[in-house]
Design a protein around this motif. Structure first.
Motif, PDB file in Angstrom:
ATOM      1  N   PHE A  49      54.217  39.233 -19.807  1.00 48.47           N
ATOM      2  CA  PHE A  49      54.585  38.086 -18.802  1.00 48.47           C
ATOM      3  C   PHE A  49      55.111  36.830 -19.506  1.00 48.47           C
ATOM      4  CE2 PHE A  49      50.301  36.884 -19.678  1.00 48.47           C
ATOM      5  CZ  PHE A  49      50.202  35.835 -19.761  1.00 48.47           C
ATOM      6  N   VAL A  50      55.779  35.892 -18.736  1.00 47.05           N
ATOM      7  CA  VAL A  50      56.191  34.898 -19.424  1.00 47.05           C
ATOM      8  C   VAL A  50      55.997  33.641 -18.557  1.00 47.05           C
ATOM      9  CG1 VAL A  50      58.635  35.010 -18.779  1.00 47.05           C
ATOM     10  CG2 VAL A  50      58.066  33.935 -20.875  1.00 47.05           C
ATOM     11  N   THR A  51      55.941  32.695 -19.171  1.00 48.22           N
ATOM     12  CA  THR A  51      55.982  31.381 -18.165  1.00 48.22           C
ATOM     13  C   THR A  51      57.070  30.571 -18.599  1.00 48.22           C
ATOM     14  OG1 THR A  51      55.083  29.757 -19.952  1.00 48.22           O
ATOM     15  CG2 THR A  51      53.432  30.969 -18.569  1.00 48.22           C
ATOM     16  N   VAL A  52      57.743  30.014 -17.492  1.00 47.20           N
ATOM     17  CA  VAL A  52      59.333  29.432 -17.333  1.00 47.20           C
ATOM     18  C   VAL A  52      58.993  28.274 -16.641  1.00 47.20           C
ATOM     19  CG1 VAL A  52      61.518  29.959 -16.593  1.00 47.20           C
ATOM     20  CG2 VAL A  52      60.011  31.932 -17.476  1.00 47.20           C
ATOM     21  N   TRP A  53      59.775  27.163 -16.981  1.00 47.49           N
ATOM     22  CA  TRP A  53      60.132  25.959 -16.260  1.00 47.49           C
ATOM     23  C   TRP A  53      61.577  26.123 -16.458  1.00 47.49           C
ATOM     24  CZ3 TRP A  53      63.088  21.733 -16.315  1.00 47.49           C
ATOM     25  CH2 TRP A  53      62.516  20.512 -15.357  1.00 47.49           C
ATOM     26  N   LEU A  54      62.208  26.000 -15.181  1.00 49.61           N
ATOM     27  CA  LEU A  54      63.886  26.139 -14.994  1.00 49.61           C
ATOM     28  C   LEU A  54      64.317  25.070 -14.421  1.00 49.61           C
ATOM     29  CD1 LEU A  54      66.311  27.457 -15.601  1.00 49.61           C
ATOM     30  CD2 LEU A  54      65.926  28.967 -13.519  1.00 49.61           C
ATOM     31  N   GLY A  55      65.076  24.326 -14.804  1.00 50.05           N
ATOM     32  CA  GLY A  55      65.535  22.987 -14.016  1.00 50.05           C
ATOM     33  C   GLY A  55      66.990  23.087 -14.094  1.00 50.05           C
ATOM     34  N   ILE A  56      67.642  22.535 -13.089  1.00 48.83           N
ATOM     35  CA  ILE A  56      69.282  22.410 -13.094  1.00 48.83           C
ATOM     36  C   ILE A  56      69.318  20.799 -12.607  1.00 48.83           C
ATOM     37  CG2 ILE A  56      71.438  23.145 -11.835  1.00 48.83           C
ATOM     38  CD1 ILE A  56      70.116  25.846 -11.242  1.00 48.83           C
ATOM     39  N   TYR A  57      70.138  20.241 -13.771  1.00 46.17           N
ATOM     40  CA  TYR A  57      70.414  18.902 -13.370  1.00 46.17           C
ATOM     41  C   TYR A  57      71.784  18.512 -12.958  1.00 46.17           C
ATOM     42  CZ  TYR A  57      70.509  13.662 -14.302  1.00 46.17           C
ATOM     43  OH  TYR A  57      70.859  12.426 -14.134  1.00 46.17           O
ATOM     44  N   GLU A  58      72.139  18.020 -11.815  1.00 42.80           N
ATOM     45  CA  GLU A  58      73.330  17.695 -11.532  1.00 42.80           C
ATOM     46  C   GLU A  58      73.638  16.147 -11.844  1.00 42.80           C
ATOM     47  OE1 GLU A  58      74.651  16.876  -6.848  1.00 42.80           O
ATOM     48  OE2 GLU A  58      74.285  18.963  -7.235  1.00 42.80           O
ATOM     49  N   ILE A  59      74.717  16.086 -12.636  1.00 45.39           N
ATOM     50  CA  ILE A  59      74.933  14.895 -13.284  1.00 45.39           C
ATOM     51  C   ILE A  59      75.551  13.835 -12.474  1.00 45.39           C
ATOM     52  CG2 ILE A  59      76.548  13.899 -15.031  1.00 45.39           C
ATOM     53  CD1 ILE A  59      76.425  16.448 -16.738  1.00 45.39           C
ATOM     54  N   THR A  60      76.356  14.303 -11.377  1.00 45.76           N
ATOM     55  CA  THR A  60      76.837  13.121 -10.537  1.00 45.76           C
ATOM     56  C   THR A  60      76.118  12.496  -9.499  1.00 45.76           C
ATOM     57  OG1 THR A  60      77.386  15.023  -9.100  1.00 45.76           O
ATOM     58  CG2 THR A  60      79.197  14.502 -10.462  1.00 45.76           C
ATOM     59  N   THR A  61      74.703  13.169  -9.470  1.00 45.46           N
ATOM     60  CA  THR A  61      73.977  12.631  -8.405  1.00 45.46           C
ATOM     61  C   THR A  61      72.367  12.292  -8.919  1.00 45.46           C
ATOM     62  OG1 THR A  61      72.928  14.880  -7.737  1.00 45.46           O
ATOM     63  CG2 THR A  61      74.932  14.211  -6.466  1.00 45.46           C
ATOM     64  N   GLY A  62      72.292  12.912 -10.031  1.00 43.17           N
ATOM     65  CA  GLY A  62      71.039  12.601 -10.552  1.00 43.17           C
ATOM     66  C   GLY A  62      69.872  13.440 -10.227  1.00 43.17           C
ATOM     67  N   LYS A  63      70.231  14.555  -9.257  1.00 43.75           N
ATOM     68  CA  LYS A  63      69.165  15.259  -8.546  1.00 43.75           C
ATOM     69  C   LYS A  63      69.002  16.511  -9.723  1.00 43.75           C
ATOM     70  CE  LYS A  63      69.412  18.502  -4.956  1.00 43.75           C
ATOM     71  NZ  LYS A  63      69.969  18.571  -3.437  1.00 43.75           N
ATOM     72  N   LEU A  64      67.569  16.608  -9.956  1.00 42.71           N
ATOM     73  CA  LEU A  64      66.848  17.960 -10.792  1.00 42.71           C
ATOM     74  C   LEU A  64      66.277  18.822  -9.726  1.00 42.71           C
ATOM     75  CD1 LEU A  64      66.370  19.005 -13.457  1.00 42.71           C
ATOM     76  CD2 LEU A  64      64.386  17.476 -13.394  1.00 42.71           C
ATOM     77  N   ILE A  65      66.616  19.722  -9.738  1.00 36.63           N
ATOM     78  CA  ILE A  65      66.021  20.860  -8.736  1.00 36.63           C
ATOM     79  C   ILE A  65      65.205  21.695  -9.910  1.00 36.63           C
ATOM     80  CG2 ILE A  65      67.134  20.629  -6.786  1.00 36.63           C
ATOM     81  CD1 ILE A  65      68.728  23.272  -7.638  1.00 36.63           C
ATOM     82  N   TYR A  66      64.166  22.229  -9.637  1.00 39.02           N
ATOM     83  CA  TYR A  66      63.597  23.144 -10.746  1.00 39.02           C
ATOM     84  C   TYR A  66      62.318  23.902 -10.078  1.00 39.02           C
ATOM     85  CZ  TYR A  66      59.894  19.501 -10.380  1.00 39.02           C
ATOM     86  OH  TYR A  66      58.862  18.542  -9.731  1.00 39.02           O
ATOM     87  N   ALA A  67      61.978  24.745 -10.715  1.00 44.81           N
ATOM     88  CA  ALA A  67      60.879  25.795 -10.523  1.00 44.81           C
ATOM     89  C   ALA A  67      59.916  26.031 -11.793  1.00 44.81           C
ATOM     90  CB  ALA A  67      61.493  27.387  -9.948  1.00 44.81           C
ATOM     91  N   ASN A  68      58.644  26.327 -11.357  1.00 47.50           N
ATOM     92  CA  ASN A  68      57.690  26.312 -12.613  1.00 47.50           C
ATOM     93  C   ASN A  68      56.876  27.451 -12.217  1.00 47.50           C
ATOM     94  OD1 ASN A  68      55.752  25.992 -14.226  1.00 47.50           O
ATOM     95  ND2 ASN A  68      55.397  23.641 -13.945  1.00 47.50           N
ATOM     96  N   ALA A  69      57.189  28.392 -13.421  1.00 57.18           N
ATOM     97  CA  ALA A  69      56.204  29.867 -13.188  1.00 57.18           C
ATOM     98  C   ALA A  69      55.189  29.849 -14.130  1.00 57.18           C
ATOM     99  CB  ALA A  69      57.255  30.937 -13.334  1.00 57.18           C
ATOM    100  N   GLY A  70      54.153  28.970 -13.835  1.00 58.19           N
ATOM    101  CA  GLY A  70      53.039  29.180 -14.804  1.00 58.19           C
ATOM    102  C   GLY A  70      53.174  28.009 -16.030  1.00 58.19           C
ATOM    103  N   HIS A  71      54.345  27.569 -16.196  1.00 58.41           N
ATOM    104  CA  HIS A  71      54.476  26.707 -17.261  1.00 58.41           C
ATOM    105  C   HIS A  71      53.808  25.364 -17.439  1.00 58.41           C
ATOM    106  CE1 HIS A  71      56.998  26.556 -20.953  1.00 58.41           C
ATOM    107  NE2 HIS A  71      57.063  25.546 -20.889  1.00 58.41           N
ATOM    108  N   GLU A  72      53.831  24.512 -18.316  1.00 59.94           N
ATOM    109  CA  GLU A  72      53.115  23.489 -18.604  1.00 59.94           C
ATOM    110  C   GLU A  72      54.016  22.336 -17.715  1.00 59.94           C
ATOM    111  OE1 GLU A  72      50.383  22.638 -20.345  1.00 59.94           O
ATOM    112  OE2 GLU A  72      50.299  24.797 -20.789  1.00 59.94           O
ATOM    113  N   TYR A  73      53.132  21.472 -17.449  1.00 55.31           N
ATOM    114  CA  TYR A  73      53.849  20.300 -16.428  1.00 55.31           C
ATOM    115  C   TYR A  73      54.778  19.566 -17.416  1.00 55.31           C
ATOM    116  CZ  TYR A  73      50.502  20.927 -12.766  1.00 55.31           C
ATOM    117  OH  TYR A  73      49.344  21.378 -12.019  1.00 55.31           O
TER     118      TYR A  73
END
Length: 171
Positions: A38-62
């Motif tokens: 298995f693998v832990t993953v933190w995946l985020g997508i940052y929208e430069i124009t709005t400053g919005k960061l959406i992300y998911a955390n699959a068992g990864h560090e905070y």
């Protein structure tokens, strides 16, 4: 790890949101996973124009976030299950905003689990203390300073995990 990275990249490039990427990649990795890897993953997508960061955390560090005028704090949202561990797992989407001057620090478990000769862990508290000595430093300088702090803490004790860190600042 290489397979997971490739699958994540492919699913992200298809335009999927972080939690959808996790769900699809998890199911793909679970197929014929006889080694139970298995693998832990933190995946985020940052929208430069709005400053919005959406992300998911699959068992990864905070991740640690520093807002303008503040100190580094852990961005504690719920962890979902690791990727590749159990088919059909749902993943949550989280959202925050990063504005000009905000900083984000991501790291693998090798950072808080770095161990000294007395078998003490470096831990999240020491990591935050190290980060908070870097408030005015560039991301590159911050990474160097945190690594130096870990090295001093660890001393000559052998390590069993990698130290992977990523730091960035919104300009």
């Amino acid at each position: 790890m290489v397979i997971a990275k490739t699958l994540i990249k492919n699913q992200t490039q298809l335009g999927n949101s972080p939690e959808a990427v996790m769900e699809k990649v998890n199911n793909q990795l679970c197929e014929n996973n006889e080694a139970d890897m298995f693998v832990t993953v933190w995946l985020g997508i940052y929208e430069i124009t709005t400053g919005k960061l959406i992300y998911a955390n699959a068992g990864h560090e905070y991740p640690a976030v520093k807002r303008v005028g503040g100190k580094y704090e852990l961005l504690k949202e719920s962890h979902d299950f690791v990727v590749g561990g159990l088919e059909g797992m749902p993943y949550s989407l989280h959202e925050t905003y990063l504005n000009k001057g905000d900083k984000l620090f991501l790291y693998t478990d090798g950072v808080p689990e770095a161990t000294n000769a007395s078998e003490e862990l470096f831990g999240e508290e020491r990591m935050l203390e190290a980060l908070n000595t870097c408030l005015e430093l560039t991301p590159e300088q911050t990474l160097q300073k945190v690594k130096e702090t870990i090295d001093v803490f660890v001393g000559e004790a052998p390590q069993f995990d990698d130290l992977t860190m990523l730091a960035f600042e919104i300009k």
